[in-house]
Enzyme design. Structure first.
Site, mmCIF file in Angstrom:
data_model
loop_
_atom_site.group_PDB
_atom_site.id
_atom_site.type_symbol
_atom_site.label_atom_id
_atom_site.label_comp_id
_atom_site.label_asym_id
_atom_site.label_seq_id
_atom_site.Cartn_x
_atom_site.Cartn_y
_atom_site.Cartn_z
ATOM 1 N N GLY A 176 -32.320 -38.841 -12.202
ATOM 2 C CA GLY A 176 -33.425 -39.780 -12.031
ATOM 3 C C GLY A 176 -33.446 -40.311 -10.602
ATOM 4 N N GLY A 177 -32.828 -41.481 -10.407
ATOM 5 C CA GLY A 177 -32.866 -42.184 -9.113
ATOM 6 C C GLY A 177 -32.591 -41.297 -7.907
ATOM 7 N N ASN A 213 -36.083 -36.048 -12.452
ATOM 8 C CA ASN A 213 -37.058 -36.796 -13.246
ATOM 9 C C ASN A 213 -37.542 -37.966 -12.393
ATOM 10 O OD1 ASN A 213 -38.455 -38.306 -15.097
ATOM 11 N ND2 ASN A 213 -36.706 -38.734 -16.446
ATOM 12 N N TRP A 214 -38.767 -37.847 -11.889
ATOM 13 C CA TRP A 214 -39.268 -38.877 -10.971
ATOM 14 C C TRP A 214 -39.741 -40.132 -11.712
ATOM 15 C CZ3 TRP A 214 -42.671 -35.488 -7.131
ATOM 16 C CH2 TRP A 214 -41.826 -34.631 -6.421
ATOM 17 N N LYS A 215 -39.806 -40.068 -13.018
ATOM 18 C CA LYS A 215 -40.257 -41.204 -13.845
ATOM 19 C C LYS A 215 -41.589 -41.746 -13.302
ATOM 20 C CE LYS A 215 -35.523 -41.932 -15.222
ATOM 21 N NZ LYS A 215 -34.453 -42.848 -15.617
ATOM 22 N N GLU A 270 -27.554 -37.603 -22.214
ATOM 23 C CA GLU A 270 -27.784 -38.736 -21.321
ATOM 24 C C GLU A 270 -27.370 -40.023 -22.023
ATOM 25 O OE1 GLU A 270 -30.762 -37.739 -18.029
ATOM 26 O OE2 GLU A 270 -31.849 -38.693 -19.642
ATOM 27 N N HIS A 319 -36.532 -38.454 -24.068
ATOM 28 C CA HIS A 319 -35.812 -39.277 -23.087
ATOM 29 C C HIS A 319 -35.608 -40.678 -23.666
ATOM 30 C CE1 HIS A 319 -34.917 -41.571 -19.494
ATOM 31 N NE2 HIS A 319 -34.545 -40.419 -18.937
ATOM 32 N N SER A 323 -27.116 -41.536 -13.818
ATOM 33 C CA SER A 323 -26.601 -41.989 -12.514
ATOM 34 C C SER A 323 -25.902 -40.885 -11.722
ATOM 35 C CB SER A 323 -25.654 -43.175 -12.696
ATOM 36 O OG SER A 323 -26.271 -44.181 -13.448
#
Ligand code: PGA
Length: 260
Positions: free
Chosen positions: A236-237, A8-10, A165, A93, A215
């Site tokens: 994500g990150g 998920n590149w947000k 999540e 989300h 994370s």
């Protein structure tokens, strides 16, 4: 069942940067039959990335959409408009729930719209830190799960992916970051499966894919992927760092092969 590795590149990368990053990934990612790799770029990049990607290696997901197909909804994008560009959509989300105040009712409409139009919804659920502290985790997971799935038939349940999540474990990249232990995740998965079984029956519930997100990095990915109930990861990150993301894909493949 496949293992899903979903990035998920947000709200990161310009269209040009997203294209360069995808190019890098496509060079490194192998296509494995039992591993489904998906990335969710910003909406503005979806059109060009859909032409660029090799869907055998990397499929695309939308991070958000509106549940109606067409009409006077300024600023929104519909599933009908996304259908030719993506295979998956992220729904519910926590950043959409808490920053943009999406309710279970909105989320349920999105799940139903994506199924109606043939896209796979990735329904995210998870408790906040205070809900956890007050012992409300089980109630929150039940409400969000059944709230999102309210209009989903047993037949359609296998087309839905559930991502657990915990909100308190998302974006934990600093030193003091909180990270969910594999035991925390196992407990949540057990509960989610139990609720699905009670609602949809045993066979249907066992076919639903459960992912973990919060994370996840290459150093902890394996500990989650080894959980019996874990069918993949929502990242994500670490999905913004090419070697991290591709390492996690290889770890998923190794775990899958060990299980076979
Ligand atoms: P994170 O994000 O991996 O940066 O914690 C996960 C997510 O929000 O889906």
């Amino acid at each position: 069942m496949k293992t899903y590795i979903i990035g998920n590149w947000k709200m990161n990368f310009t269209v040009g940067e997203a294209s360069l990053f995808l190019h890098k990934l496509l060079q490194k990612v192998h296509s494995y039959r039992d591993i489904e790799v998906v990335v969710a770029p910003s909406l503005v990049a979806l059109q060009s990335l859909s032409l660029q990607t090799d869907r055998r290696k990397i499929k695309l997901a939308a991070q958000n959409f509106y549940h109606r197909d067409f009409g006077a909804y300024t600023g929104e994008v519909s599933i009908a408009q996304l259908r030719s560009l993506v295979d998956y959509v992220i729904v519910g989300h926590s950043e959409r729930r808490y920053i943009f105040h999406e309710t279970d009712k909105d989320i349920r409409a999105k799940v139903a719209a994506s199924l109606r139009d043939g896209l796979t919804p990735i329904l995210c659920i998870g408790e906040t830190e205070s809900e956890r502290t007050f012992g409300e985790t089980a109630d929150v997971l039940r409400d969000q799960l059944l709230g999102g799935l309210q209009d989903v038939s047993a037949e359609d349940l296998s087309k839905v992916i559930i991502a657990y999540e915990p909100v308190w474990a998302i974006s934990g990249h600093g030193k003091a970051a909180k990270v969910a232990s594999p035991l925390d995740v196992k407990d949540a998965f057990t509960l989610i499966r139990k609720i699905l079984k009670e609602t949809y029956g045993k066979d249907t519930a066992s076919e639903t894919s459960l992912l973990f997100g919060g994370s996840v990095k290459s150093i902890n990915a394996e500990s989650y992927l080894r959980l019996v109930d874990c069918n993949g990861l929502l990242i994500g990150g670490a999905s913004l760092i090419a070697p991290e993301f591709t390492d996690i894909i290889e770890i998923a493949k190794r775990v899958k092969d060990d299980r076979a």
